[in-house]
Design a protein around this motif. Structure first.
Motif, PDB file in Angstrom:
ATOM      1  N   ARG A  71       0.735   3.900  -3.117  1.00  0.00           N
ATOM      2  CA  ARG A  71       0.247   5.246  -2.810  1.00  0.00           C
ATOM      3  C   ARG A  71       1.315   6.291  -3.090  1.00  0.00           C
ATOM      4  NH1 ARG A  71      -4.056   6.172   0.872  1.00  0.00           N
ATOM      5  NH2 ARG A  71      -2.792   7.749   1.914  1.00  0.00           N
ATOM      6  N   ASP A  72       2.536   6.011  -2.660  1.00  0.00           N
ATOM      7  CA  ASP A  72       3.608   6.984  -2.811  1.00  0.00           C
ATOM      8  C   ASP A  72       3.956   7.215  -4.279  1.00  0.00           C
ATOM      9  OD1 ASP A  72       5.782   8.559  -1.235  1.00  0.00           O
ATOM     10  OD2 ASP A  72       6.930   7.472  -2.747  1.00  0.00           O
TER      11      ASP A  72
ATOM     12  N   GLN B 284      -7.051   1.236  -0.562  1.00  0.00           N
ATOM     13  CA  GLN B 284      -6.390   2.411   0.014  1.00  0.00           C
ATOM     14  C   GLN B 284      -5.406   3.039  -0.966  1.00  0.00           C
ATOM     15  OE1 GLN B 284      -6.634  -0.616   2.079  1.00  0.00           O
ATOM     16  NE2 GLN B 284      -8.556   0.400   2.648  1.00  0.00           N
ATOM     17  N   THR B 285      -5.422   2.581  -2.221  1.00  0.00           N
ATOM     18  CA  THR B 285      -4.503   3.097  -3.233  1.00  0.00           C
ATOM     19  C   THR B 285      -5.288   3.710  -4.388  1.00  0.00           C
ATOM     20  OG1 THR B 285      -4.388   1.119  -4.633  1.00  0.00           O
ATOM     21  CG2 THR B 285      -2.988   1.150  -2.654  1.00  0.00           C
ATOM     22  N   GLY B 286      -4.558   4.247  -5.358  1.00  0.00           N
ATOM     23  CA  GLY B 286      -5.192   4.809  -6.544  1.00  0.00           C
ATOM     24  C   GLY B 286      -5.195   3.860  -7.724  1.00  0.00           C
TER      25      GLY B 286
ATOM     26  N   GLU C  47       0.825  -1.203   0.000  1.00  0.00           N
ATOM     27  CA  GLU C  47       0.000   0.000   0.000  1.00  0.00           C
ATOM     28  C   GLU C  47       0.862   1.257   0.000  1.00  0.00           C
ATOM     29  OE1 GLU C  47      -2.788   2.493   3.088  1.00  0.00           O
ATOM     30  OE2 GLU C  47      -2.806   0.300   3.257  1.00  0.00           O
ATOM     31  N   HIS C  48       1.902   1.291   0.812  1.00  0.00           N
ATOM     32  CA  HIS C  48       2.772   2.471   0.861  1.00  0.00           C
ATOM     33  C   HIS C  48       3.400   2.748  -0.500  1.00  0.00           C
ATOM     34  CE1 HIS C  48       5.969   5.266   1.784  1.00  0.00           C
ATOM     35  NE2 HIS C  48       6.846   4.399   1.292  1.00  0.00           N
TER      36      HIS C  48
END
Length: 557
Positions: free
Chosen positions: A119-120, A142-144, A115-116
């Motif tokens: 997202r980043d 939780q991501t795009g 996820e990190h």
């Protein structure tokens, strides 16, 4: 000490400088290789081989699907999450040919880690092997991410072999956990659609971003090193400069056991040997040493890259010891320190010198290598590669001019990243007057050989992978029984370093070593999970309350 003393130690046929602009982009280098070596084998995996001509066609189809089917625009990020399979080079070069930025993802990441990174990076597309789709299922909301391309391990092996492998993986070995990704597209469907779509060749230059390669760096959370087409091309030419005298165009057979999502294998195995028209044997699971050794039989490999743990496992395998190494002429070790005993065993068994190198993700990655004309192990990480400057500085930032005097290594060259994603390089404390700070303390001798003596930063190096103490500590603190935690690196016979976690329990908490390790496994990739846990009444701190990791490290040592 004279300026750049290492140039006097270079073999006569190794150039001092390379042309970082020989190709305008990685796409252009790829196009030349597939044209020059069209009928040569390019990649082999699970007994299936594709030629450079087939790689050209398949990557074109994938690029067309990305452009026309998914409507992805030049510069958008695409995540690749898979081990060494034939799909990886097809997707890698297809993405680059579509003008996209590749975000390599470790397939063993937990949902939190995945996820990190998604997202980043802002990646909206991911190609993932179904074995790891359950991890994406937990993280995707939780991501795009908008587009998921799902592949199976046997998708490039032909109908019979591919179907059998996929059935074994899913139903016999139970390696595909349940997942729910309803909007995903199968890899085979994407390739079939792309075959009938038009491909538009993008305009790419050296300054265009090619990779966001995530790294532990030195402090904080994982960051994306921005590696341009020119950065990667420069490092390929630097590799060719130092190793080229012993390599033949169209005549090499290289073993790729290290994962191609790791920058060392990406540049050396994935790009350098593509440039040379080599055949690349992809090892999907190098931890299965008996299976790995079996795959080597009948493949008269000339080159092999690896980390110390891999070489150590091989030299202690009886079947490998009895192998035929008459074709082997180049062995490169990187990612972590090569141990003398392993290097000497390797040379005794194979007759090939194990040439150690040093690099950082931020440098695409190669910075130094031991020259090919060395007689054997000398404990050094080598000499700076062509067109690369290395200097040592003291704690005040002054350049050290005396030999054998420790200082922090700083690097400058065309392979050095522009900065981290979302940050500006010159403003980041990773740079000092335009030089990249490595965080490693080294010495340099009269010939320019560098030796690592310590690390300035707290980062832990496990089997060539960077591990942030902050990340381990943050996960430990999620446990309701942990009051304080500090992570440090300790010496480990196999992985070079391992994670040690020092913990203070909350009053009255019921917490033991096994329970805390189980907790960490839920949130961390296996190599990040602490191997050693120590419980204390308190942690050493500065007068302002900062935990003294160095004191914990020194005590452990």
């Amino acid at each position: 000490m004279p300026a750049r003393p290492w140039l006097h130690r270079y073999p006569a046929d190794v150039p001092a400088e390379i042309d970082a602009d020989r190709f305008p982009s990685l796409m252009a280098m790829f196009e030349q290789s597939v044209a020059d070596f069209a009928d040569r084998p390019a990649y082999t995996n699970f007994g299936k081989t594709i030629s450079y001509r087939e790689l050209d066609r398949l990557s074109r189809d994938f690029a067309a699907y990305l452009q026309q089917g998914l409507k992805l625009r030049q510069g958008e990020r695409i995540a690749l999450m898979m081990p060494n399979l034939l799909q990886y080079p097809v997707c890698l070069f297809g993405a680059l040919r579509a003008g996209l930025v590749v975000v390599n993802v470790n397939p063993l990441y937990t949902a939190r880690e995945l996820e990190h990174q998604l997202r980043d990076s802002g990646a909206e597309t991911i190609v993932i092997v179904e074995n790891f789709a359950h991890t994406l299922d937990k993280a995707i909301r939780q991501t795009g991410v908008k587009h998921v391309i799902l592949t199976r391990m046997g998708d490039h092996l032909g109908w019979l072999k591919g179907t059998l492998l996929n059935l074994v993986v899913r139903h016999i070995k139970k390696m595909v956990p349940n997942h729910n990704l309803p909007s995903c597209v199968s890899y085979q469907e994407a390739m079939a659609k792309g075959k009938g779509m038009a491909y538009r060749r993008p305009e790419l230059g050296g300054d265009n971003l090619a990779f966001l390669q995530y790294t532990g760096g030195t402090t904080g959370v994982s960051k994306g090193a921005m590696l341009s087409h020119r950065n990667m091309l420069a490092n390929v030419e630097q590799c060719l400069g130092v190793y080229g005298p012993v390599l033949a165009r169209g005549g090499e057979k290289v073993v790729t056991a290290l994962p191609l999502y790791h920058v060392f294998a990406l540049t050396v195995n994935g790009l350098l040997f593509l440039r040379l028209g080599a055949e690349n044997l992809l090892i999907t699971n190098p931890r299965d040493i008996p299976g790995f050794v079996k795959a080597l039989k009948g493949f008269d490999f000339t080159c092999l890259t690896g980390v110390n743990t891999l070489f150590n496992a091989l030299v202690n395998n009886a079947d490998f010891q009895g192998g035929d190494f008459k074709s082997l002429k180049l062995t490169i070790g990187g990612g972590m320190s090569v141990q003398r005993a392993v290097a000497e065993q390797w040379q005794a068994i194979t007759g090939s010198k194990l040439l150690e190198g040093y690099g950082l993700t931020e440098c695409s990655p190669l910075v130094t290598v031991c020259p090919y004309d060395m007689e054997g192990y000398n404990g050094a990480i080598g000499l700076p590669v062509c067109s690369t400057e290395v200097r040592l500085v003291d704690e005040q930032g002054a350049v050290i001019t005396l030999t054998h005097t420790p200082g922090e290594m700083e690097v400058r060259g065309p392979q050095v990243m522009s900065g981290y994603w979302g940050q500006r390089g010159p403003d980041d404390d990773s740079f000092h007057d335009g030089w990249l700070r490595t965080g490693d303390i080294a010495t340099m001798d009269e010939q320019g050989f560098l030796r690592i003596v310590d690390r300035k930063k707290d980062m832990i190096l496990v089997s060539g992978f960077n591990v942030f103490p902050n990340e381990i500590e943050a996960v430990a603190m999620l446990h309701k029984g942990v009051l304080e935690a500090a992570a440090v690196g300790v010496a480990h016979r196999e992985s070079g370093e391992a994670v040690k976690l020092v913990v203070v329990k909350k009053p009255g908490a019921e917490l033991d070593e096994l329970g805390l390790i189980r907790h960490c496994r839920q949130h961390l990739t296996a190599y990040k999970v602490p191997k050693v846990i120590e419980f204390r009444d308190e942690l050493p701190k500065t007068n302002v309350g900062k935990i003294l990791r160095r004191e914990l490290r020194d005590k452990a040592a």
